[in-house]
Design a protein around this motif. Structure first.
Motif, PDB file in Angstrom:
ATOM      1  N   MET A   1       1.305  -0.989  -0.246  1.00  0.00           N
ATOM      2  CA  MET A   1       0.035   0.289   0.033  1.00  0.00           C
ATOM      3  C   MET A   1       1.151   1.294  -0.136  1.00  0.00           C
ATOM      4  N   GLU A   2       1.775   1.328   0.751  1.00  0.00           N
ATOM      5  CA  GLU A   2       2.746   2.547   0.695  1.00  0.00           C
ATOM      6  C   GLU A   2       3.044   2.432  -0.122  1.00  0.00           C
ATOM      7  N   GLU A   3       3.806   1.730  -1.799  1.00  0.00           N
ATOM      8  CA  GLU A   3       4.151   1.917  -2.780  1.00  0.00           C
ATOM      9  C   GLU A   3       4.014   2.959  -3.079  1.00  0.00           C
ATOM     10  N   ALA A   4       2.274   2.375  -3.398  1.00  0.00           N
ATOM     11  CA  ALA A   4       1.260   3.334  -4.504  1.00  0.00           C
ATOM     12  C   ALA A   4       0.905   3.884  -3.944  1.00  0.00           C
ATOM     13  N   GLU A   5       0.681   4.663  -2.366  1.00  0.00           N
ATOM     14  CA  GLU A   5       0.844   6.202  -1.980  1.00  0.00           C
ATOM     15  C   GLU A   5       2.424   6.746  -1.877  1.00  0.00           C
ATOM     16  N   LYS A   6       3.138   5.969  -2.269  1.00  0.00           N
ATOM     17  CA  LYS A   6       4.165   7.329  -2.861  1.00  0.00           C
ATOM     18  C   LYS A   6       4.424   7.258  -4.127  1.00  0.00           C
ATOM     19  N   ALA A   7       4.253   5.879  -5.061  1.00  0.00           N
ATOM     20  CA  ALA A   7       3.919   7.119  -6.366  1.00  0.00           C
ATOM     21  C   ALA A   7       3.159   7.807  -6.906  1.00  0.00           C
ATOM     22  N   LEU A   8       1.813   8.211  -5.889  1.00  0.00           N
ATOM     23  CA  LEU A   8       0.837   8.464  -6.680  1.00  0.00           C
ATOM     24  C   LEU A   8       2.034  10.255  -5.943  1.00  0.00           C
ATOM     25  N   LEU A   9       2.732  10.133  -4.409  1.00  0.00           N
ATOM     26  CA  LEU A   9       2.905  11.697  -4.458  1.00  0.00           C
ATOM     27  C   LEU A   9       3.930  11.825  -5.140  1.00  0.00           C
ATOM     28  N   ILE A  10       4.523  10.900  -5.800  1.00  0.00           N
ATOM     29  CA  ILE A  10       5.672  11.663  -6.643  1.00  0.00           C
ATOM     30  C   ILE A  10       5.359  11.703  -7.975  1.00  0.00           C
ATOM     31  N   SER A  11       3.562  11.718  -8.363  1.00  0.00           N
ATOM     32  CA  SER A  11       3.513  11.980  -9.898  1.00  0.00           C
ATOM     33  C   SER A  11       2.498  13.469  -9.395  1.00  0.00           C
ATOM     34  N   LEU A  12       2.673  13.514  -7.934  1.00  0.00           N
ATOM     35  CA  LEU A  12       1.986  15.133  -8.123  1.00  0.00           C
ATOM     36  C   LEU A  12       3.319  16.013  -8.447  1.00  0.00           C
ATOM     37  N   LEU A  13       4.498  15.348  -7.681  1.00  0.00           N
ATOM     38  CA  LEU A  13       5.409  16.446  -8.191  1.00  0.00           C
ATOM     39  C   LEU A  13       5.771  17.453  -9.365  1.00  0.00           C
ATOM     40  N   GLU A  14       5.019  16.459 -10.642  1.00  0.00           N
ATOM     41  CA  GLU A  14       5.772  17.103 -11.973  1.00  0.00           C
ATOM     42  C   GLU A  14       4.830  18.020 -12.219  1.00  0.00           C
ATOM     43  N   TYR A  15       3.507  18.472 -11.604  1.00  0.00           N
ATOM     44  CA  TYR A  15       3.742  19.839 -11.932  1.00  0.00           C
ATOM     45  C   TYR A  15       3.895  20.733 -11.642  1.00  0.00           C
ATOM     46  N   PRO A  16       4.118  20.351  -9.779  1.00  0.00           N
ATOM     47  CA  PRO A  16       4.365  21.959  -9.569  1.00  0.00           C
ATOM     48  C   PRO A  16       6.070  21.695 -10.210  1.00  0.00           C
ATOM     49  N   ARG A  17       7.337  20.876 -10.684  1.00  0.00           N
ATOM     50  CA  ARG A  17       8.527  21.208 -11.107  1.00  0.00           C
ATOM     51  C   ARG A  17       8.110  22.070 -12.430  1.00  0.00           C
ATOM     52  N   LYS A  18       6.788  22.148 -14.006  1.00  0.00           N
ATOM     53  CA  LYS A  18       6.585  22.035 -14.656  1.00  0.00           C
ATOM     54  C   LYS A  18       7.048  24.386 -14.541  1.00  0.00           C
ATOM     55  N   ARG A  19       5.852  24.096 -13.354  1.00  0.00           N
ATOM     56  CA  ARG A  19       5.036  25.556 -12.904  1.00  0.00           C
ATOM     57  C   ARG A  19       5.754  26.645 -12.553  1.00  0.00           C
ATOM     58  N   ILE A  20       7.157  25.243 -11.661  1.00  0.00           N
ATOM     59  CA  ILE A  20       8.570  26.570 -10.749  1.00  0.00           C
ATOM     60  C   ILE A  20       9.395  26.763 -11.644  1.00  0.00           C
ATOM     61  N   VAL A  21       9.845  25.760 -12.661  1.00  0.00           N
ATOM     62  CA  VAL A  21      10.610  25.945 -13.640  1.00  0.00           C
ATOM     63  C   VAL A  21      10.281  27.048 -14.691  1.00  0.00           C
ATOM     64  N   GLU A  22       9.056  26.868 -15.077  1.00  0.00           N
ATOM     65  CA  GLU A  22       8.626  28.453 -15.900  1.00  0.00           C
ATOM     66  C   GLU A  22       9.049  29.766 -15.480  1.00  0.00           C
ATOM     67  N   SER A  23       8.622  29.705 -13.871  1.00  0.00           N
ATOM     68  CA  SER A  23       8.697  30.816 -13.153  1.00  0.00           C
ATOM     69  C   SER A  23      10.058  31.375 -12.789  1.00  0.00           C
ATOM     70  N   MET A  24      10.758  30.780 -13.198  1.00  0.00           N
ATOM     71  CA  MET A  24      12.340  31.070 -12.792  1.00  0.00           C
ATOM     72  C   MET A  24      13.155  32.258 -13.548  1.00  0.00           C
ATOM     73  N   ASP A  25      13.798  33.004 -13.173  1.00  0.00           N
ATOM     74  CA  ASP A  25      14.546  33.868 -14.296  1.00  0.00           C
ATOM     75  C   ASP A  25      15.941  33.602 -13.874  1.00  0.00           C
ATOM     76  N   LEU A  26      16.489  32.292 -15.050  1.00  0.00           N
ATOM     77  CA  LEU A  26      18.079  31.999 -15.051  1.00  0.00           C
ATOM     78  C   LEU A  26      19.079  32.571 -15.112  1.00  0.00           C
ATOM     79  N   LYS A  27      18.305  33.643 -16.277  1.00  0.00           N
ATOM     80  CA  LYS A  27      19.400  34.470 -17.718  1.00  0.00           C
ATOM     81  C   LYS A  27      21.105  35.267 -16.534  1.00  0.00           C
ATOM     82  N   PHE A  28      20.387  35.078 -14.841  1.00  0.00           N
ATOM     83  CA  PHE A  28      22.253  35.618 -14.545  1.00  0.00           C
ATOM     84  C   PHE A  28      22.018  35.167 -13.508  1.00  0.00           C
TER      85      PHE A  28
END
Length: 114
Positions: A1-28
């Motif tokens: 059961m914990e592995e299924a919960e862990k897999a779900l939590l890990i999949s939920l990290l995908e969206y904020p990764r995308k949003r955070i990278v989009e928000s960052m200005d790494l030019k400098f």
């Protein structure tokens, strides 16, 4: 059961990764978004928390080695980030179907947020 919960939590990290990278200005950024705990420029950078979060949760990090508790904590930080980007229009999230609000509701269901 914990592995299924862990897999779900890990999949939920995908969206904020995308949003955070989009928000960052790494030019400098001298470290290309990789947070350096000894560099004063990183310590005082306005994007410090985003860099720290990405360095802990990027696709290159072995997040599957994290505990369920750690993953939930990282999702709570991501919830704060996504929540802070919302306009007042999103106050009634139950009716909003934008990607941000849909993701926030999924996380709320999974980690039992009030």
């Amino acid at each position: 059961m914990e592995e299924a919960e862990k897999a779900l939590l890990i999949s939920l990290l995908e969206y904020p990764r995308k949003r955070i990278v989009e928000s960052m200005d790494l030019k400098f950024c001298p470290h290309a978004g990789f947070y350096n705990t000894t560099d004063m420029q990183c310590i005082h950078c306005h994007q410090g928390m985003e860099c720290v979060w990405m360095n802990r949760n990027d696709e290159l990090v072995a997040v599957e080695r994290k505990s369920v508790k750690e993953l939930k904590q990282q999702l709570l930080i991501a919830v704060d980030f996504i929540d802070s980007t919302l306009t007042p229009h999103h106050l009634s999230r139950r009716n909003c179907e934008c990607d941000n609000c849909v993701w926030l509701r999924k996380v709320q269901q999974v980690i039992d947020l009030p």
